[in-house]
Design a protein around this motif. Structure first.
Motif, PDB file in Angstrom:
ATOM      1  N   LYS A 463      54.520  35.846  35.764  1.00 56.23           N
ATOM      2  CA  LYS A 463      55.104  34.801  34.917  1.00 56.23           C
ATOM      3  C   LYS A 463      54.799  33.409  35.458  1.00 56.23           C
ATOM      4  O   LYS A 463      54.480  32.489  34.711  1.00 56.23           O
ATOM      5  CB  LYS A 463      56.623  34.995  34.820  1.00 56.23           C
ATOM      6  N   VAL A 464      54.899  33.274  36.772  1.00 54.92           N
ATOM      7  CA  VAL A 464      54.614  31.972  37.393  1.00 54.92           C
ATOM      8  C   VAL A 464      53.157  31.579  37.163  1.00 54.92           C
ATOM      9  O   VAL A 464      52.853  30.441  36.815  1.00 54.92           O
ATOM     10  CB  VAL A 464      54.929  32.009  38.906  1.00 54.92           C
ATOM     11  N   CYS A 465      52.259  32.545  37.348  1.00 56.10           N
ATOM     12  CA  CYS A 465      50.825  32.270  37.183  1.00 56.10           C
ATOM     13  C   CYS A 465      50.478  31.961  35.731  1.00 56.10           C
ATOM     14  O   CYS A 465      49.607  31.135  35.450  1.00 56.10           O
ATOM     15  CB  CYS A 465      49.996  33.449  37.682  1.00 56.10           C
ATOM     16  N   GLU A 466      51.174  32.616  34.818  1.00 55.31           N
ATOM     17  CA  GLU A 466      50.962  32.318  33.396  1.00 55.31           C
ATOM     18  C   GLU A 466      51.395  30.875  33.105  1.00 55.31           C
ATOM     19  O   GLU A 466      50.732  30.153  32.357  1.00 55.31           O
ATOM     20  CB  GLU A 466      51.771  33.294  32.541  1.00 55.31           C
ATOM     21  N   HIS A 467      52.505  30.456  33.725  1.00 54.82           N
ATOM     22  CA  HIS A 467      52.996  29.088  33.556  1.00 54.82           C
ATOM     23  C   HIS A 467      52.019  28.071  34.162  1.00 54.82           C
ATOM     24  O   HIS A 467      51.787  26.994  33.589  1.00 54.82           O
ATOM     25  CB  HIS A 467      54.366  28.956  34.223  1.00 54.82           C
ATOM     26  N   LEU A 468      51.421  28.415  35.305  1.00 57.99           N
ATOM     27  CA  LEU A 468      50.522  27.492  36.013  1.00 57.99           C
ATOM     28  C   LEU A 468      49.070  27.602  35.549  1.00 57.99           C
ATOM     29  O   LEU A 468      48.232  26.806  35.961  1.00 57.99           O
ATOM     30  CB  LEU A 468      50.586  27.758  37.522  1.00 57.99           C
ATOM     31  N   HIS A 469      48.778  28.633  34.749  1.00 54.73           N
ATOM     32  CA  HIS A 469      47.411  28.874  34.248  1.00 54.73           C
ATOM     33  C   HIS A 469      46.415  29.135  35.378  1.00 54.73           C
ATOM     34  O   HIS A 469      45.310  28.580  35.402  1.00 54.73           O
ATOM     35  CB  HIS A 469      46.929  27.689  33.396  1.00 54.73           C
ATOM     36  N   ILE A 470      46.819  29.967  36.350  1.00 50.47           N
ATOM     37  CA  ILE A 470      45.906  30.372  37.413  1.00 50.47           C
ATOM     38  C   ILE A 470      46.044  31.879  37.622  1.00 50.47           C
ATOM     39  O   ILE A 470      47.001  32.497  37.149  1.00 50.47           O
ATOM     40  CB  ILE A 470      46.195  29.631  38.741  1.00 50.47           C
ATOM     41  N   SER A 471      45.102  32.471  38.357  1.00 54.22           N
ATOM     42  CA  SER A 471      45.125  33.919  38.580  1.00 54.22           C
ATOM     43  C   SER A 471      46.128  34.271  39.677  1.00 54.22           C
ATOM     44  O   SER A 471      46.379  33.477  40.597  1.00 54.22           O
ATOM     45  CB  SER A 471      43.734  34.423  38.982  1.00 54.22           C
ATOM     46  N   ALA A 472      46.665  35.488  39.606  1.00 56.34           N
ATOM     47  CA  ALA A 472      47.665  35.940  40.574  1.00 56.34           C
ATOM     48  C   ALA A 472      47.063  36.045  41.972  1.00 56.34           C
ATOM     49  O   ALA A 472      47.705  35.693  42.963  1.00 56.34           O
ATOM     50  CB  ALA A 472      48.244  37.284  40.137  1.00 56.34           C
ATOM     51  N   GLY A 473      45.820  36.534  42.050  1.00 53.03           N
ATOM     52  CA  GLY A 473      45.171  36.679  43.356  1.00 53.03           C
ATOM     53  C   GLY A 473      45.009  35.343  44.058  1.00 53.03           C
ATOM     54  O   GLY A 473      45.299  35.211  45.253  1.00 53.03           O
ATOM     55  N   TYR A 474      44.563  34.339  43.311  1.00 57.82           N
ATOM     56  CA  TYR A 474      44.364  33.007  43.885  1.00 57.82           C
ATOM     57  C   TYR A 474      45.710  32.404  44.293  1.00 57.82           C
ATOM     58  O   TYR A 474      45.850  31.848  45.379  1.00 57.82           O
ATOM     59  CB  TYR A 474      43.663  32.110  42.862  1.00 57.82           C
ATOM     60  N   PHE A 475      46.718  32.545  43.420  1.00 57.45           N
ATOM     61  CA  PHE A 475      48.030  31.958  43.686  1.00 57.45           C
ATOM     62  C   PHE A 475      48.690  32.586  44.912  1.00 57.45           C
ATOM     63  O   PHE A 475      49.265  31.876  45.750  1.00 57.45           O
ATOM     64  CB  PHE A 475      48.939  32.132  42.467  1.00 57.45           C
ATOM     65  N   SER A 476      48.596  33.906  45.038  1.00 57.95           N
ATOM     66  CA  SER A 476      49.250  34.599  46.157  1.00 57.95           C
ATOM     67  C   SER A 476      48.734  34.075  47.493  1.00 57.95           C
ATOM     68  O   SER A 476      49.510  33.774  48.403  1.00 57.95           O
ATOM     69  CB  SER A 476      49.012  36.108  46.062  1.00 57.95           C
ATOM     70  N   GLY A 477      47.398  33.973  47.613  1.00 55.71           N
ATOM     71  CA  GLY A 477      46.812  33.476  48.853  1.00 55.71           C
ATOM     72  C   GLY A 477      47.184  32.033  49.123  1.00 55.71           C
ATOM     73  O   GLY A 477      47.473  31.643  50.262  1.00 55.71           O
ATOM     74  N   LEU A 478      47.189  31.227  48.055  1.00 57.57           N
ATOM     75  CA  LEU A 478      47.509  29.803  48.164  1.00 57.57           C
ATOM     76  C   LEU A 478      48.955  29.604  48.622  1.00 57.57           C
ATOM     77  O   LEU A 478      49.238  28.809  49.523  1.00 57.57           O
ATOM     78  CB  LEU A 478      47.292  29.139  46.800  1.00 57.57           C
ATOM     79  N   PHE A 479      49.873  30.330  47.988  1.00 55.19           N
ATOM     80  CA  PHE A 479      51.301  30.184  48.283  1.00 55.19           C
ATOM     81  C   PHE A 479      51.586  30.583  49.734  1.00 55.19           C
ATOM     82  O   PHE A 479      52.313  29.884  50.453  1.00 55.19           O
ATOM     83  CB  PHE A 479      52.142  31.026  47.329  1.00 55.19           C
ATOM     84  N   LYS A 480      51.004  31.688  50.156  1.00 57.30           N
ATOM     85  CA  LYS A 480      51.245  32.167  51.518  1.00 57.30           C
ATOM     86  C   LYS A 480      50.654  31.201  52.544  1.00 57.30           C
ATOM     87  O   LYS A 480      51.251  30.953  53.603  1.00 57.30           O
ATOM     88  CB  LYS A 480      50.638  33.556  51.702  1.00 57.30           C
ATOM     89  N   LYS A 481      49.506  30.628  52.240  1.00 61.70           N
ATOM     90  CA  LYS A 481      48.858  29.679  53.157  1.00 61.70           C
ATOM     91  C   LYS A 481      49.708  28.418  53.328  1.00 61.70           C
ATOM     92  O   LYS A 481      49.844  27.890  54.432  1.00 61.70           O
ATOM     93  CB  LYS A 481      47.472  29.315  52.626  1.00 61.70           C
ATOM     94  N   GLU A 482      50.292  27.940  52.225  1.00 62.34           N
ATOM     95  CA  GLU A 482      51.057  26.690  52.264  1.00 62.34           C
ATOM     96  C   GLU A 482      52.473  26.871  52.802  1.00 62.34           C
ATOM     97  O   GLU A 482      53.021  25.962  53.426  1.00 62.34           O
ATOM     98  CB  GLU A 482      51.133  26.070  50.859  1.00 62.34           C
ATOM     99  N   THR A 483      53.098  28.045  52.541  1.00 62.54           N
ATOM    100  CA  THR A 483      54.514  28.224  52.902  1.00 62.54           C
ATOM    101  C   THR A 483      54.742  29.229  54.024  1.00 62.54           C
ATOM    102  O   THR A 483      55.876  29.372  54.498  1.00 62.54           O
ATOM    103  CB  THR A 483      55.319  28.697  51.670  1.00 62.54           C
TER     104      THR A 483
END
Length: 549
Positions: A463-483
């Motif tokens: 749902k979050v990725c649909e809201h942000l218009h990005i792929s789940a794979g890309y978002f998961s790595g990005l979120f973990k790297k930043e937080t």
């Protein structure tokens, strides 16, 4: 060594398995347990187990649902199903989920150990097969001719940096060390059916001329043998044509072209004599940079088009048909190469690309007007890249007009090159910095969305990725790297904090709080809260200091 996750809602089962079995001997360096499917999903994100052992009947999420999720999210995970029901439907679903084993309760430790060891044996076999150097080398050896042909084809379809070409040439065993290069194209064409042709002529006509693939293979064999014998370079098939690449050690254009023409004459005579095929050969321009082979290849195709005028059975050099004075042009391929180097290349690749662009200025004699146009087109390509940068060219370079004024004040090619390199390096740094800021912005937007929607029990990464218009794979790595945590862990932490807040500030019952913080099951909220806070919601509230009225 592997990692194992055991999931069962009966604590005595998981505790017994953890204590009674020596998992190190079985091949596991880490073993974890979970009491239900949802808790297991959280453990997956933290531990990424290689083997999942799960009971079927559990609260919140049953074992088959967990196994299905695990196979979808972590497809390399091996699964062993435990069940207290001897029902065919369960076994059927386990087979569909590609479970490695299916054990009926009650089972002995020996039965489970045997199942686990068999699973480990399969993983060992797969790991050995995938990492077997000799086997990989054999597969690579078999695939090498195809990889080599694809690489050679890429030389005539797009411009590449000399560094990339050198690395791939060395990798595929292709010698491209030369001072000059020429592309030639052998045009072969299968005969179309001619209903007017009499039977005698058709019988005399070679069958080879009816099959284009067979023609290409035969012509390529002849050409490759002669090209190799003469040490001229490489021959390969590309888009229903045979391409000949001359790699000459000579810097004199006349000598390189003469050796090429001699080799082509032998090829033409051999094909006419042994294959009796009507062919023509187009010869392109001589170039100094292997990265620009596409232009020579295109010229060879243009030369081949003249066979309609001069006829087949000829070697057609583009220089004999057209005026081929080399022109200084900043074409689409060069712009693409420069743009890519600035946006995603290393600084070394960027400097090499600029060296090649200015190398043409030194090599090709051009008028001042042509030189000006060439440089202005390069500067314009850089200005285009500043469109999407915050502040644009004004902040970075002082604006487009200022940038052109800077260029006009330069007094030599050397000054111009140094200025242009500095320009591109600055822009590359700004783009990289902007990309990093964009990553932080995505994470901040995700956190804001989670804080606004944590009450939704269906809130998920999807749902979050649909809201942000990005792929789940890309978002998961990005979120973990930043937080430094997964999104699932962050969402759980957020919900636990909100639960604590409601316990402190309201008299709401647990089931009411569960609904407000995104838990559809109050019991599961209690389970997660105890794991997070070390006590139940009731105990937490009871331990709060009383506030005076």
């Amino acid at each position: 060594m592997y990692k194992l996750l055991i999931v069962d809602d009966e604590p005595e089962v998981t505790e017994g398995l953890l204590e009674e079995i020596d998992w190190t001997v079985c091949g596991f360096s880490g073993v974890w347990s979970a009491g239900n499917g949802r808790e297991a999903m959280e453990m997956f994100e933290k531990t990424e187990p290689d083997v999942l052992v799960t009971d079927i009947n559990m609260p919140y999420m049953n074992g088959l649902e967990l196994a299905e999720w695990a196979k979808k999210t972590y497809p390399l995970t091996r699964i062993v199903i435990l069940s207290g029901h001897d029902e065919f439907e369960y076994a059927k679903q386990a087979i569909q989920l590609q479970a490695d084993d299916y054990l009926l309760k009650p089972f002995s430790d020996d039965q489970l150990i045997a199942a686990i060891r068999e699973t480990v044996r399969r993983m060992d076999e797969e790991r050995e097969r995938r990492s077997n150097v000799e086997l990989l080398q054999e597969h690579y050896r078999i695939s090498l001719p195809i990889l080599r042909e694809k690489f050679l084809s890429s030389l005539v379809t797009r411009r590449q940096s000399r560094l990339a070409i050198r690395d791939k040439a060395e990798k595929y065993g292709v010698n491209l060390d030369g001072r000059s290069f020429i592309a030639s194209v052998i045009g072969v064409q299968a005969r179309e059916n001619d209903d007017g042709e009499n039977g005698e002529n058709r019988a005399r006509r070679p069958k080879l001329a009816d099959d284009l693939d067979l023609m290409l293979f035969s012509v390529s064999n002849v050409a490759e043998e002669i090209w190799f014998k003469r040490g001229l370079g490489r021959a390969f098939i590309h888009q229903d044509q045979v391409v000949l690449l001359t790699v000459s050690p000579h810097s004199e254009a006349s000598r390189a072209m003469e050796e090429t023409q001699d080799g082509l004459k032998e090829i033409l005579q051999s094909i006419e004599k042994f294959l009796a095929l009507p062919i023509a050969i187009g010869v392109g321009t001589l170039i100094r940079d292997i990265g620009s082979l596409k232009s020579s290849y295109q010229a060879a195709l243009d030369a081949l088009d003249y066979r309609r005028i001069v006829g087949a059975g000829r070697i057609i050099y583009i220089g004999d048909m057209e005026s081929i004075e080399e022109k200084l042009t900043f074409d689409e391929a060069k712009e693409r190469s420069l743009t890519r180097a600035v946006k995603v290349g290393s600084e070394e690749e960027l400097r090499e690309t600029i060296d090649a662009l200015f190398g043409e200025l030194a090599r090709i004699q051009a008028s001042v007007q042509v030189y000006e146009v060439y440089m202005l087109e390069m500067v314009t390509a850089i200005l285009k890249l500043t469109k999407d940068i915050q502040g644009g060219s004004d902040e970075l370079f002082g604006g487009g007009v200022s940038l052109l004024n800077q260029y006009r004040k330069l007094n030599s090619v050397e000054e111009t090159k140094a200025w242009f390199v500095d320009l591109c390096v600055k822009l590359r740094g700004r783009i990289a910095s902007g990309r990093q800021r964009a990553s932080k912005q995505i994470v901040e937007e995700a956190i804001a969305y989670a804080r606004s929607n944590f009450q939704d029990s269906e809130l998920s990464i999807a749902k979050v990725c649909e809201h942000l218009h990005i792929s789940a794979g890309y978002f998961s790595g990005l979120f973990k790297k930043e937080t430094q945590m997964t999104f699932g862990a962050y969402l759980l932490q957020l919900r636990m904090e909100k639960t604590m807040e409601l316990l402190r500030t309201t008299n709401l019952k647990t089931f009411e709080i569960a609904d407000r913080v995104g838990f559809s099951d109050p019991n599961y909220l209690g389970l997660c809260f105890k794991k997070y806070a070390g006590q139940t919601p009731k105990e937490y509230r009871a331990g709060l200091p009383e506030t005076s009225g």
